[in-house]
Design a protein around this motif. Sequence first.
Motif, PDB file in Angstrom:
ATOM      1  N   MET A 125      11.609   0.095 -10.376  1.00 15.66           N
ATOM      2  CA  MET A 125      11.997  -0.289  -9.177  1.00 15.66           C
ATOM      3  C   MET A 125      10.815  -1.337  -8.346  1.00 15.66           C
ATOM      4  N   ALA A 126      11.166  -2.279  -7.704  1.00 16.53           N
ATOM      5  CA  ALA A 126      10.179  -3.175  -7.236  1.00 16.53           C
ATOM      6  C   ALA A 126       9.517  -2.705  -5.903  1.00 16.53           C
ATOM      7  N   ARG A 127      10.390  -2.285  -5.297  1.00 15.75           N
ATOM      8  CA  ARG A 127       9.740  -1.943  -3.727  1.00 15.75           C
ATOM      9  C   ARG A 127      10.888  -0.927  -3.061  1.00 15.75           C
ATOM     10  N   GLY A 128      10.197  -0.090  -2.271  1.00 15.12           N
ATOM     11  CA  GLY A 128      11.184   0.782  -1.707  1.00 15.12           C
ATOM     12  C   GLY A 128      10.386   1.995  -0.886  1.00 15.12           C
ATOM     13  N   PHE A 129      11.027   2.784  -0.553  1.00 17.99           N
ATOM     14  CA  PHE A 129      10.309   4.053   0.344  1.00 17.99           C
ATOM     15  C   PHE A 129      10.350   5.202  -0.188  1.00 17.99           C
ATOM     16  N   MET A 182       5.414  -1.405  -3.477  1.00 15.12           N
ATOM     17  CA  MET A 182       5.870  -2.682  -3.552  1.00 15.12           C
ATOM     18  C   MET A 182       4.850  -3.331  -4.444  1.00 15.12           C
ATOM     19  N   GLY A 183       5.106  -4.686  -4.835  1.00 17.59           N
ATOM     20  CA  GLY A 183       4.867  -5.586  -5.881  1.00 17.59           C
ATOM     21  C   GLY A 183       3.041  -5.871  -5.276  1.00 17.59           C
ATOM     22  N   ALA A 184       2.262  -6.273  -6.363  1.00 11.20           N
ATOM     23  CA  ALA A 184       0.896  -6.469  -5.970  1.00 11.20           C
ATOM     24  C   ALA A 184       0.743  -7.665  -4.967  1.00 11.20           C
ATOM     25  N   ASP A 185       1.732  -8.545  -4.874  1.00 11.96           N
ATOM     26  CA  ASP A 185       1.568  -9.752  -4.098  1.00 11.96           C
ATOM     27  C   ASP A 185       2.679  -9.652  -3.046  1.00 11.96           C
ATOM     28  N   GLU A 186       3.086  -8.499  -2.651  1.00  9.62           N
ATOM     29  CA  GLU A 186       3.797  -8.100  -1.449  1.00  9.62           C
ATOM     30  C   GLU A 186       3.098  -7.276  -0.416  1.00  9.62           C
ATOM     31  N   VAL A 187       3.352  -7.460   0.777  1.00 14.26           N
ATOM     32  CA  VAL A 187       3.176  -6.555   2.054  1.00 14.26           C
ATOM     33  C   VAL A 187       4.429  -6.006   2.615  1.00 14.26           C
ATOM     34  N   LEU A 188       4.145  -4.947   3.554  1.00 18.49           N
ATOM     35  CA  LEU A 188       5.266  -4.589   4.410  1.00 18.49           C
ATOM     36  C   LEU A 188       4.488  -4.691   5.943  1.00 18.49           C
ATOM     37  N   ILE A 189       5.468  -5.512   6.506  1.00  9.32           N
ATOM     38  CA  ILE A 189       4.886  -5.749   8.017  1.00  9.32           C
ATOM     39  C   ILE A 189       5.653  -4.948   8.773  1.00  9.32           C
ATOM     40  N   LEU A 190       4.974  -4.204   9.702  1.00  5.84           N
ATOM     41  CA  LEU A 190       5.610  -3.136  10.644  1.00  5.84           C
ATOM     42  C   LEU A 190       5.614  -4.082  12.029  1.00  5.84           C
ATOM     43  N   ALA A 191       6.660  -3.809  12.638  1.00  2.00           N
ATOM     44  CA  ALA A 191       7.020  -4.639  13.900  1.00  2.00           C
ATOM     45  C   ALA A 191       7.821  -3.722  14.934  1.00  2.00           C
ATOM     46  N   HIS A 231       6.492 -11.422   0.436  1.00 11.70           N
ATOM     47  CA  HIS A 231       5.474 -12.013  -0.363  1.00 11.70           C
ATOM     48  C   HIS A 231       4.289 -12.889   0.397  1.00 11.70           C
ATOM     49  N   TYR A 232       3.108 -12.729  -0.072  1.00 10.06           N
ATOM     50  CA  TYR A 232       2.030 -13.474   0.412  1.00 10.06           C
ATOM     51  C   TYR A 232       1.485 -14.237  -0.567  1.00 10.06           C
ATOM     52  N   LEU A 233       0.658 -15.341  -0.226  1.00  6.33           N
ATOM     53  CA  LEU A 233      -0.178 -16.296  -1.038  1.00  6.33           C
ATOM     54  C   LEU A 233      -1.588 -15.932  -0.809  1.00  6.33           C
ATOM     55  N   ALA A 234      -2.456 -16.059  -1.784  1.00  2.00           N
ATOM     56  CA  ALA A 234      -3.794 -16.088  -1.789  1.00  2.00           C
ATOM     57  C   ALA A 234      -4.562 -17.517  -2.063  1.00  2.00           C
ATOM     58  N   ALA A 235      -5.546 -17.695  -1.390  1.00  2.00           N
ATOM     59  CA  ALA A 235      -6.222 -18.930  -1.251  1.00  2.00           C
ATOM     60  C   ALA A 235      -6.671 -19.459  -2.804  1.00  2.00           C
TER      61      ALA A 235
END
Length: 178
Positions: A1-5, A85-94, A155-159
């Motif tokens: 599974m790629a992402r979850g709780f 989650m995947g290594a190139d992902e983030v969970l944003i809390l709002a 997903h997020y990007l790195a420089a």
Amino acid sequence: MARGFEVVSSYANQALHVPYRATKQAAGYDFESAVDFTVPSIWKLDFLKVLWAIKHQQTATPETVEKAKRILKPYLIPTGIKAYMGADEVLILANRSSNPLKRGLVIPNGIGVIDADYYNNDKNEGEIFMQVLNFSLFDVQIKKGERIGQGIFMHYLAADDELKPQQDRQGGFGSSGK
């Protein structure tokens, strides 16, 4: 599974709900409080006295500054939930849109950032907490199971030319530095 709780082990038998989307096209997963929780109003904690002191002393004393910091320190509402989650992902809390309007609750820095390596860390197993301040006139009572925020996987990007970090996460909440 790629992402979850998942529910963290300390809440395993507490009948918690993993975050869920309330409608078909909702981007955010609703998080619920794992416990009954009271968020005190900043106005009951001598906030006005601190503001008055700062205004009338021209410069704030170290004691006044420390008192203001204590009053404006956010409260952490436990969710009993961790996210993978995947290594190139983030969970944003709002914040939920109803929190400021109906309850006076705000997330002090606008969002929360849950990195992939926060999951199953040694310090707290990766439990997610919602940071809030209460700007309403009265204390806010939150019941276990009430929705308190939302999370969005991204997903997020790195420089291209960044120096790749070499350090692994050593702990839980706020452990990646000052």
